[in-house]
Design a protein around this motif. Structure first.
Motif, PDB file in Angstrom:
ATOM      1  N   UNK A 171       0.822  -1.206   0.000  1.00  0.00           N
ATOM      2  CA  UNK A 171       0.000   0.000   0.000  1.00  0.00           C
ATOM      3  C   UNK A 171       0.857   1.256   0.000  1.00  0.00           C
ATOM      4  N   UNK A 172       2.021   1.180   0.666  1.00  0.00           N
ATOM      5  CA  UNK A 172       2.884   2.343   0.729  1.00  0.00           C
ATOM      6  C   UNK A 172       4.283   1.975   1.186  1.00  0.00           C
ATOM      7  N   UNK A 173       5.219   2.898   0.960  1.00  0.00           N
ATOM      8  CA  UNK A 173       6.594   2.745   1.442  1.00  0.00           C
ATOM      9  C   UNK A 173       6.950   4.010   2.210  1.00  0.00           C
ATOM     10  N   UNK A 174       7.302   3.854   3.492  1.00  0.00           N
ATOM     11  CA  UNK A 174       7.647   5.006   4.313  1.00  0.00           C
ATOM     12  C   UNK A 174       9.001   5.564   3.890  1.00  0.00           C
ATOM     13  N   UNK A 175       9.325   6.744   4.390  1.00  0.00           N
ATOM     14  CA  UNK A 175      10.566   7.410   3.984  1.00  0.00           C
ATOM     15  C   UNK A 175      11.805   6.622   4.385  1.00  0.00           C
ATOM     16  N   UNK A 185      10.344   1.355   5.232  1.00  0.00           N
ATOM     17  CA  UNK A 185       9.392   0.412   5.818  1.00  0.00           C
ATOM     18  C   UNK A 185       8.236   0.182   4.850  1.00  0.00           C
ATOM     19  N   UNK A 186       7.873  -1.088   4.639  1.00  0.00           N
ATOM     20  CA  UNK A 186       6.738  -1.429   3.787  1.00  0.00           C
ATOM     21  C   UNK A 186       5.458  -1.374   4.616  1.00  0.00           C
ATOM     22  N   UNK A 187       4.413  -0.778   4.032  1.00  0.00           N
ATOM     23  CA  UNK A 187       3.174  -0.511   4.763  1.00  0.00           C
ATOM     24  C   UNK A 187       1.970  -1.075   4.031  1.00  0.00           C
ATOM     25  N   UNK A 196       3.682   6.451  -6.871  1.00  0.00           N
ATOM     26  CA  UNK A 196       2.762   7.070  -5.908  1.00  0.00           C
ATOM     27  C   UNK A 196       2.809   6.388  -4.549  1.00  0.00           C
ATOM     28  N   UNK A 197       3.379   5.187  -4.469  1.00  0.00           N
ATOM     29  CA  UNK A 197       3.412   4.452  -3.201  1.00  0.00           C
ATOM     30  C   UNK A 197       4.469   4.990  -2.238  1.00  0.00           C
ATOM     31  N   UNK A 198       5.434   5.756  -2.728  1.00  0.00           N
ATOM     32  CA  UNK A 198       6.473   6.290  -1.855  1.00  0.00           C
ATOM     33  C   UNK A 198       5.933   7.479  -1.061  1.00  0.00           C
ATOM     34  N   UNK A 199       5.992   7.358   0.270  1.00  0.00           N
ATOM     35  CA  UNK A 199       5.456   8.390   1.143  1.00  0.00           C
ATOM     36  C   UNK A 199       3.967   8.294   1.369  1.00  0.00           C
ATOM     37  N   UNK A 200       3.300   7.289   0.782  1.00  0.00           N
ATOM     38  CA  UNK A 200       1.855   7.138   0.969  1.00  0.00           C
ATOM     39  C   UNK A 200       1.564   6.601   2.362  1.00  0.00           C
ATOM     40  N   UNK A 201       0.565   7.159   3.007  1.00  0.00           N
ATOM     41  CA  UNK A 201       0.227   6.777   4.375  1.00  0.00           C
ATOM     42  C   UNK A 201      -0.565   5.484   4.410  1.00  0.00           C
ATOM     43  N   UNK A 202      -0.067   4.521   5.163  1.00  0.00           N
ATOM     44  CA  UNK A 202      -0.781   3.301   5.526  1.00  0.00           C
ATOM     45  C   UNK A 202      -0.177   2.899   6.865  1.00  0.00           C
ATOM     46  N   UNK A 203      -0.943   2.265   7.729  1.00  0.00           N
ATOM     47  CA  UNK A 203      -0.541   2.227   9.141  1.00  0.00           C
ATOM     48  C   UNK A 203       0.000   0.897   9.654  1.00  0.00           C
ATOM     49  N   UNK A 204       0.011  -0.171   8.843  1.00  0.00           N
ATOM     50  CA  UNK A 204       0.493  -1.467   9.325  1.00  0.00           C
ATOM     51  C   UNK A 204       1.874  -1.751   8.742  1.00  0.00           C
ATOM     52  N   UNK A 205       2.848  -1.904   9.622  1.00  0.00           N
ATOM     53  CA  UNK A 205       4.222  -2.164   9.191  1.00  0.00           C
ATOM     54  C   UNK A 205       4.383  -3.616   8.775  1.00  0.00           C
ATOM     55  N   UNK A 206       5.272  -3.876   7.782  1.00  0.00           N
ATOM     56  CA  UNK A 206       5.505  -5.249   7.367  1.00  0.00           C
ATOM     57  C   UNK A 206       6.760  -5.408   6.557  1.00  0.00           C
ATOM     58  N   UNK A 207       7.913  -5.387   7.213  1.00  0.00           N
ATOM     59  CA  UNK A 207       9.172  -5.575   6.517  1.00  0.00           C
ATOM     60  C   UNK A 207       9.762  -4.280   5.980  1.00  0.00           C
ATOM     61  N   UNK A 208      10.862  -4.441   5.235  1.00  0.00           N
ATOM     62  CA  UNK A 208      11.611  -3.296   4.712  1.00  0.00           C
ATOM     63  C   UNK A 208      11.871  -3.520   3.232  1.00  0.00           C
ATOM     64  N   UNK A 209      12.030  -2.448   2.494  1.00  0.00           N
ATOM     65  CA  UNK A 209      12.202  -2.545   1.050  1.00  0.00           C
ATOM     66  C   UNK A 209      13.437  -3.355   0.675  1.00  0.00           C
ATOM     67  N   UNK A 210      14.454  -3.368   1.535  1.00  0.00           N
ATOM     68  CA  UNK A 210      15.662  -4.134   1.236  1.00  0.00           C
ATOM     69  C   UNK A 210      15.487  -5.633   1.473  1.00  0.00           C
ATOM     70  N   UNK A 211      14.313  -6.068   1.949  1.00  0.00           N
ATOM     71  CA  UNK A 211      14.056  -7.504   2.128  1.00  0.00           C
ATOM     72  C   UNK A 211      13.873  -8.229   0.793  1.00  0.00           C
TER      73      UNK A 211
END
Length: 260
Positions: free
Chosen positions: A177-181, A184-186, A213-228
Motif C-alpha cells: 500500500x505504501x513505502x515510508x521514507x 518500511x513497507x506498509x 505514488x506508493x512512496x510516502x503514501x500513508x498506511x498504518x500497518x508495518x511489514x518488513x523493509x524494502x531491502x528484504x
C-alpha cells in the motif's frame, strides 16, 4: 458513487495527473488537454462521482487518505505505469517458472503481461490473478481457500498463510500500500502483511512491484523493509536514500519507463 466504473482515456490521465501533483485547477486542466472548461468540469464530475477525486476550491485533489480505494478504482489509476512495470517484470520470468502472487492491482497486471509465457505454475490468493492465469491453457493455477473479501476478490487469514507456506516457488510477486521514507513497507491490514510475508519467506526471489505514488503514501500497518526483496520494479526513479540502500545490499532496481 456509481457502480459504472467506465471512464475515458482523458479522465484517466486527469486522475493520474492529480494523484501525482496533489491538486489541479479547472483552468490548468483545460489548457493542458486543449478542451473547454465545461468539458473538464464534466470530466471532474465523473471522477468525483467515482470517488477517484474530490472537489476543492478552484479544482480537484485526491480523496482524503482514510483508507484504500476500492479495487476497481485502483485498477483505473496509474494504468500506463503499471503496464510498463508488468512488461518489465515479464522479461525476468522464464517459461516453466513457479510464481506466488499477492493481492493488488499491479500483481494482477503483471499476470496479464505473462500471457505469452508457457507452463507457468501460479499460486495465489488473488482471484483476479487466478482468472487471468486460467485463460492460458499451459498454466497450472492453484488458489488459496478461505473467506472471500468483497470488492478486492481475494482471501486473507491463517488459511492463506498456510497455503503460501506449503510451497517453495521460484518467484514471489507482490505490491504494498505504501513505502515510508525509511523504507518500511506498509499496508492497511495486518492480514495483508502476513500474506505478503508468507510469500517472501517461501520464494527463491522476491519481486516488489509498485508505481511511484506508493512512496510516502500513508498506511498504518508495518511489514518488513524494502531491502528484504531481491528486486524492486517501479515506473520512476526511487528516492535517493532508498535506491542507495537497495544497491548497497545488492538488490536490483528496475525502472520501467512509460509514455507520460
Amino acid at each position: 458513487m456509481t457502480g459504472d466504473l467506465t471512464i475515458t482515456d482523458r479522465q484517466r490521465d486527469i486522475a493520474d495527473l492529480v494523484q501525482s501533483d496533489g491538486f489541479a485547477s479547472v483552468e490548468a486542466l483545460a489548457e493542458r488537454f486543449q478542451v473547454t472548461t465545461q468539458t473538464i468540469r464534466r470530466d471532474l464530475a465523473r471522477l468525483c462521482e467515482q470517488g477517484i477525486l474530490r472537489r476543492t476550491h478552484g479544482g480537484v485533489e485526491p480523496p482524503a487518505p482514510v483508507g484504500n480505494l476500492h479495487y476497481a478504482r485502483r485498477q483505473i489509476l496509474n494504468l500506463p505505469a503499471k503496464r510498463a512495470i508488468a512488461e518489465r517484470v515479464a522479461q525476468e520470468v522464464p517459461d516453466g517458472a513457479s510464481l506466488a502472487f499477492s493481492i493488488g492491482t499491479t500483481p494482477e497486471i503483471v499476470m496479464q503481461a505473462l500471457a505469452r509465457h508457457t507452463a507457468l505454475r501460479i499460486f495465489t490468493n488473488n482471484l483476479h490473478v487466478a482468472f487471468s492465469a486460467s485463460q492460458a491453457e499451459s498454466f497450472e493455477v492453484t488458489i488459496a481457500g478461505g473467506r472471500l473479501r468483497h470488492g478486492d476478490r481475494d482471501t486473507l487469514g491463517a488459511e492463506t498463510e498456510r497455503f503460501f507456506s506449503a510451497y517453495k516457488v521460484d518467484i514471489g510477486i507482490f505490491g504494498v500500500a505504501g513505502v515510508d521514507t525509511d523504507g518500511t513497507l506498509l499496508d492497511f491490514h495486518e492480514e495483508e502483511v502476513a500474506a505478503r510475508q508468507a510469500i517472501l519467506a517461501n520464494c527463491r526471489k522476491a519481486f516488489l512491484v509498485l508505481d511511484a505514488t506508493k512512496f510516502g503514501r500513508a498506511a498504518h500497518v508495518r511489514g518488513g523493509h524494502i531491502t528484504d526483496v531481491d528486486a524492486v520494479f517501479c515506473d520512476h526513479p526511487l528516492p535517493k536514500d532508498l535506491d542507495a540502500a537497495l544497491r548497497a545490499d545488492g538488490r536490483q532496481v528496475v525502472i520501467a519507463a512509460h509514455a507520460r
